[in-house]
Structure formats: structure tokens, C-alpha cells
Design a protein around this motif. Sequence first.
Motif, PDB file in Angstrom:
ATOM      1  N   PHE A 281       0.734  -1.164  -0.279  1.00 57.17           N
ATOM      2  CA  PHE A 281       0.221   0.143  -0.132  1.00 57.17           C
ATOM      3  C   PHE A 281       1.014   1.517  -0.354  1.00 57.17           C
ATOM      4  O   PHE A 281       2.154   1.021  -0.002  1.00 57.17           O
ATOM      5  N   HIS A 283       2.141   4.436   1.058  1.00 57.96           N
ATOM      6  CA  HIS A 283       2.072   5.152   2.904  1.00 57.96           C
ATOM      7  C   HIS A 283       2.540   6.607   2.531  1.00 57.96           C
ATOM      8  O   HIS A 283       3.869   7.095   2.475  1.00 57.96           O
ATOM      9  N   MET A 462      -0.426   7.375   6.799  1.00 52.38           N
ATOM     10  CA  MET A 462      -2.017   7.416   6.345  1.00 52.38           C
ATOM     11  C   MET A 462      -1.545   6.606   5.385  1.00 52.38           C
ATOM     12  O   MET A 462      -1.064   6.430   4.572  1.00 52.38           O
TER      13      MET A 462
HETATM   14  O1  4AD Z   1      -1.329   2.132  11.748  1.00 47.99           O
HETATM   15  P1  4AD Z   1      -0.049   1.583  11.295  1.00 47.99           P
HETATM   16  O2  4AD Z   1       0.255   0.585  11.051  1.00 47.99           O
HETATM   17  O3  4AD Z   1       1.341   2.418  11.450  1.00 47.99           O
HETATM   18  C1  4AD Z   1       1.972   2.865  11.221  1.00 47.99           C
HETATM   19  O4  4AD Z   1       2.754   2.039  10.059  1.00 47.99           O
HETATM   20  C2  4AD Z   1       3.933   3.407  11.581  1.00 47.99           C
HETATM   21  N1  4AD Z   1       5.118   3.651  11.739  1.00 47.99           N
HETATM   22  C3  4AD Z   1       3.140   5.257  10.672  1.00 47.99           C
HETATM   23  C4  4AD Z   1       3.966   6.370  11.090  1.00 47.99           C
HETATM   24  O5  4AD Z   1       3.695   6.485  12.792  1.00 47.99           O
HETATM   25  N2  4AD Z   1       4.351   6.276  10.598  1.00 47.99           N
HETATM   26  O6  4AD Z   1      -0.154   2.685  10.164  1.00 47.99           O
HETATM   27  C5  4AD Z   1      -0.069   3.795   9.386  1.00 47.99           C
HETATM   28  C6  4AD Z   1      -1.838   3.293   8.197  1.00 47.99           C
HETATM   29  C7  4AD Z   1      -3.015   3.239   9.114  1.00 47.99           C
HETATM   30  O7  4AD Z   1      -3.604   3.477   9.620  1.00 47.99           O
HETATM   31  C8  4AD Z   1      -3.211   2.256   7.583  1.00 47.99           C
HETATM   32  O8  4AD Z   1      -4.307   3.767   6.955  1.00 47.99           O
HETATM   33  C9  4AD Z   1      -2.661   2.715   6.759  1.00 47.99           C
HETATM   34  O9  4AD Z   1      -1.269   2.472   7.179  1.00 47.99           O
HETATM   35  N3  4AD Z   1      -2.318   0.632   6.204  1.00 47.99           N
HETATM   36  C10 4AD Z   1      -2.959  -0.262   5.164  1.00 47.99           C
HETATM   37  N4  4AD Z   1      -3.553   0.216   4.379  1.00 47.99           N
HETATM   38  C11 4AD Z   1      -3.597  -0.779   3.840  1.00 47.99           C
HETATM   39  N5  4AD Z   1      -3.085  -1.740   3.160  1.00 47.99           N
HETATM   40  C12 4AD Z   1      -2.629  -1.963   4.808  1.00 47.99           C
HETATM   41  N6  4AD Z   1      -2.334  -3.243   5.277  1.00 47.99           N
HETATM   42  C13 4AD Z   1      -2.391  -1.123   5.702  1.00 47.99           C
HETATM   43  N7  4AD Z   1      -1.623  -1.632   7.082  1.00 47.99           N
HETATM   44  C14 4AD Z   1      -1.828  -0.138   7.300  1.00 47.99           C
END
Ligand code: 4AD
Length: 492
Positions: A281, A283, A462
Motif C-alpha cells: 500500500f 503510505h 496515513m
Molecule cells: O497504523 P500503522 O501500522 O502505523 C505505522 O506504520 C506507523 N509506523 C506510522 C508512523 O507513525 N509513521 O499504519 C499507518 C496507516 C494505517 O492507519 C492505515 O491507514 C495504513 O497505514 N495501513 C494500510 N493500508 C492498506 N493496507 C494495509 N495492509 C495497511 N496497513 C496499514
Amino acid sequence: GSRVRTPSDPPCSSPFFGDGFGLISGHYTNYLMLTLICQCLHAQSRRMARMSKDTWISEILAGEYDGQEVELKGWIYRSRGSNKIRFIVVRDSTGNIQCVAKREVLGDLFFDELKSSLIESSVILKGIVQPTDREHGHELQVLSGEVVGSVNPDRPFPITESAMAEADGGETEFLLDNRHLYLRTSRMTTMLKIRSSVFGAVHSYFRDRQFIEYQAPNFVAGAVEGGSTLFEVPYFGRKAYLTQSWQLYAEAAMPALERLYTIAPSFRAEKSRTRRHLTEFWHAEMEIAWASNNEVMKHGEGLVRHIASTLLDERSDELSSLDRDLNLISQYADNPYPIIRYDEAIETLQGKGVEVEWGQDLDYSKEKILTADFEVPHFLTHYPRIAKPFYHRPDPDDPKYVLCHDLLAPEGYGEIIGGGERTWSEAEILERIDEEGTPREPYEFYIDTRRYGGVPHGGFGMGVDRVCTWLSGAEHIREVIPFPRDSRRVTP
Ligand code: 4AD
Ligand code: MG
């Protein structure tokens, strides 16, 4: 547009071939060479003029060429008519227009070629733009043209209503198998335009606020978001992983740049196929020095509101064509986003009879229920320490919790952002790594960020594809990305 040089134009006087050139070759040779070069440029610009495109269907439909002759370049979308007259709908990236082709005007050769051209053949049609009172209000009366890329009649364009209906694995799988061709349909084109505006809005939000765009490696040595979704790749006799997040490497650059962001792919080995998960995805992440959880949340809210208002400016036609209610998007752009604590969310859920225990991370089924109470996205903060990865900073007021946030999108959508304040002293990060049972070794570089002048900082990630899905009102995340990847599909 490219201007074709006319005979009355002054001779070619490129600064590259001025006086210095004459010193080597003498005046006469100089003159001959210049003439030759001019002729080459001439020929090239004529070819360029033929191949470049300067008339777009959207401009014709907007009435910019009424009564004028234009050269239209596009693909046959539909064709019907008789042996004397054809009504050919041509599409380009900006719209569709009906073109009227008559045998008596075009002559037998070109008329027959057009008549037998199948859907998705590419064409150049010259003709006069005529306003009409039919559907789109404009037509092209074709005078001449050519078929550029004809479709072999033995292999017509595979995406048809009947093929979809008859496909063995069902319509969805059929369209995914033909994704490379499905991209040409108006629904996908619309989604990709919305997506482009979302990406543009992310860049403008951060760049307008002096954030530096920064790139991290995609091959990494350790997890950020827990081992269960790590993709392992063979790496010259060792193991490497595909990154789940840019964050740890951004934190390393935080003392150098102080405000940084990216948009990059992240990878998660998500076995379950859901409407919100991809294995690859996009990011959008940011990291900021000297900032608290609250300040990071302000940027999260600012970013999402900026994306919504950019879509209203740039893509309201596309959103309307998807039957999206623009009033909703305006609310997301204009209204502040409420903040509630995890504990309140648990109480709300329990009050609604949902079985949930304090300490659990909230999955989609619970987020969905929570979003029902809100008209705009809202933040959930202060998750229990045990529910979140090691990098989250324990709340000094009550270290059972961490200073973090998730942003949940309304309309039942759920999480689009995860972020918070980072553990920033060496002692604290070691304690968190050890209590999680994570080996320290792959994270030594990360711990160094704290050893050498650690400062309070934070950031968020995000899911760009999720934001596109929610704002476009798509049913499924795969609708908004050109080539979706999930546990069952890496093709085409
Ligand atoms: O909440 P996540 O896992 O947070 C992090 O990766 C932190 N390290 C981010 C940071 O603080 N820099 O992932 C962040 C966002 C999620 O809220 C979701 O919107 C998206 O990434 N996300 C996905 N989108 C699509 N497919 C997936 N498998 C996803 N996993 C996370
Ligand atoms: Mg998360």
C-alpha cells in the motif's frame, strides 16, 4: 504547442552554433551546416506536430472549438450506424465525444477502414466541431483521418458485458485478470484522477509547511509494526524484510531535517483479504522534531482536511460522477475533528453491548461501530501501552498508556492514520524494546538516535489508498489502486 517554422521566419540562429562555430569551419561551411541543421529541426518539428496532441475532448465539450476544425486523437469507445454513416464515440483521457463519419465525405477506403475498426482501436480524426442538442452537446463532423493502432478482429477487446457475465471466476476476478485493460474504463480513470489529486495534496500540504521529502530503504532488517505481517525476502544468503513503514529510518534523519515526510510503498504480509488491506500500500508518513502528540494530531487533521478541500477544488466532477455527496466532503474539509480517549471508546462500545476488553487493540468491527457516532473523522488517543509497538512513548502522567493516536474515518470506514509521540530517551526505548521481547541488535541504529541528542518528536502514517477509498466512496480498497496486491494476487 509546437510551432512549425514557416519560410518567412528568420534563419535558424541557435546560440550553440554562433560565432565560435565559424572559427573552426569557415564562413561558407558554417552556412551550409546551419542550413542542414535547420532542415533537420524542420523535419523533426513537422513529425512532432503530427505526433503531439493539442486538442482534448473536454475542451471540445466545453465549447472552445465550436465551428472550428480540429484534429482529435483517441480510442474508439463505441461504433454504430449503417454502410453510409457511422456514429463513432471516441474517448480520450478527458471525456467522450460522438464523431459522425459519412462515406460520401471520407471516401470508400477510409470509411470502410473506420467501419471495420473495433472498440479500442486508436484513431486520429480531423473534422469540424458542431454544437448539437444531443447528450453531450457537441459532435465532430469527420472530414479525414487515420486508424493508428487497429485491433485485430480475431482478438477483440476482451472486456464486454457478456464476457463479464460468463467469466468462470465471476466478474470481479475477470476484471482483476484484465486489470491492464480495465484501467481504460471510465470508472478506473475517474479513480486514478482522484488518486492523483490526493497524492498532490499530500505533497503540497507538507511542502507548504517546510517539510523535507525524504526516502528510506525498502529492504530492512527488522519490523516496525510487529513480526506477524513481515515479508521475508532472500537476500544473498541472508534474510531481509520489506519495510512496513518509513518511520524508523525517518527518525534517524529527524535530528538532521527536523520536519520530514514521504509517500512511499509499505508492505504487510496480511493473509486475510479485507476491504481495507493490501499487501503493498502507499503510505504517507511524517516525522517532526520538538513535537507532542497533540501537535502531530494537528498535522494529521490538517492533512486530511487539505486533501478533502483539494478534491472539492480539483475533482468535484469526478466525485459527482461516482454519486459522491459533495456536502460530506465539505464537512470533512471544514469541520474540526473531535478527540476521544481509548478508555471512553471502550466505555461507548461496552455501553452498546459490544464484547471488548480493556487492553485490546480495536479491530475493524469495533471501529465501525465507533464511527457511527461521528459525522467527521475523529481521533482515538491514549491506547494501553500493551496494545502498541515499542516506539510509542508512555504517558508520563500514567505510563499504563502511550501518547498515540489513530484517526478513524466516518461512514463506517475506520482507521486511516496511526501515529503518536516517540519514546526518545535511551533508557526508555531500551525498556520498551525489552518488555516487548524484541532483539535489540537490528535496532541499534534506532537506539543511537536517542543516544546522541535525543529530543521529543513524533509522527504519523496515513494509508493513502484507504483515504482514496473512503473519500471516493469506493466499496473496496482495490478499486482505487491500479494494480492491487493481496495474498492471492500479484498479477498482472
Ligand atoms: O497504523 P500503522 O501500522 O502505523 C505505522 O506504520 C506507523 N509506523 C506510522 C508512523 O507513525 N509513521 O499504519 C499507518 C496507516 C494505517 O492507519 C492505515 O491507514 C495504513 O497505514 N495501513 C494500510 N493500508 C492498506 N493496507 C494495509 N495492509 C495497511 N496497513 C496499514
Ligand atoms: Mg494502526
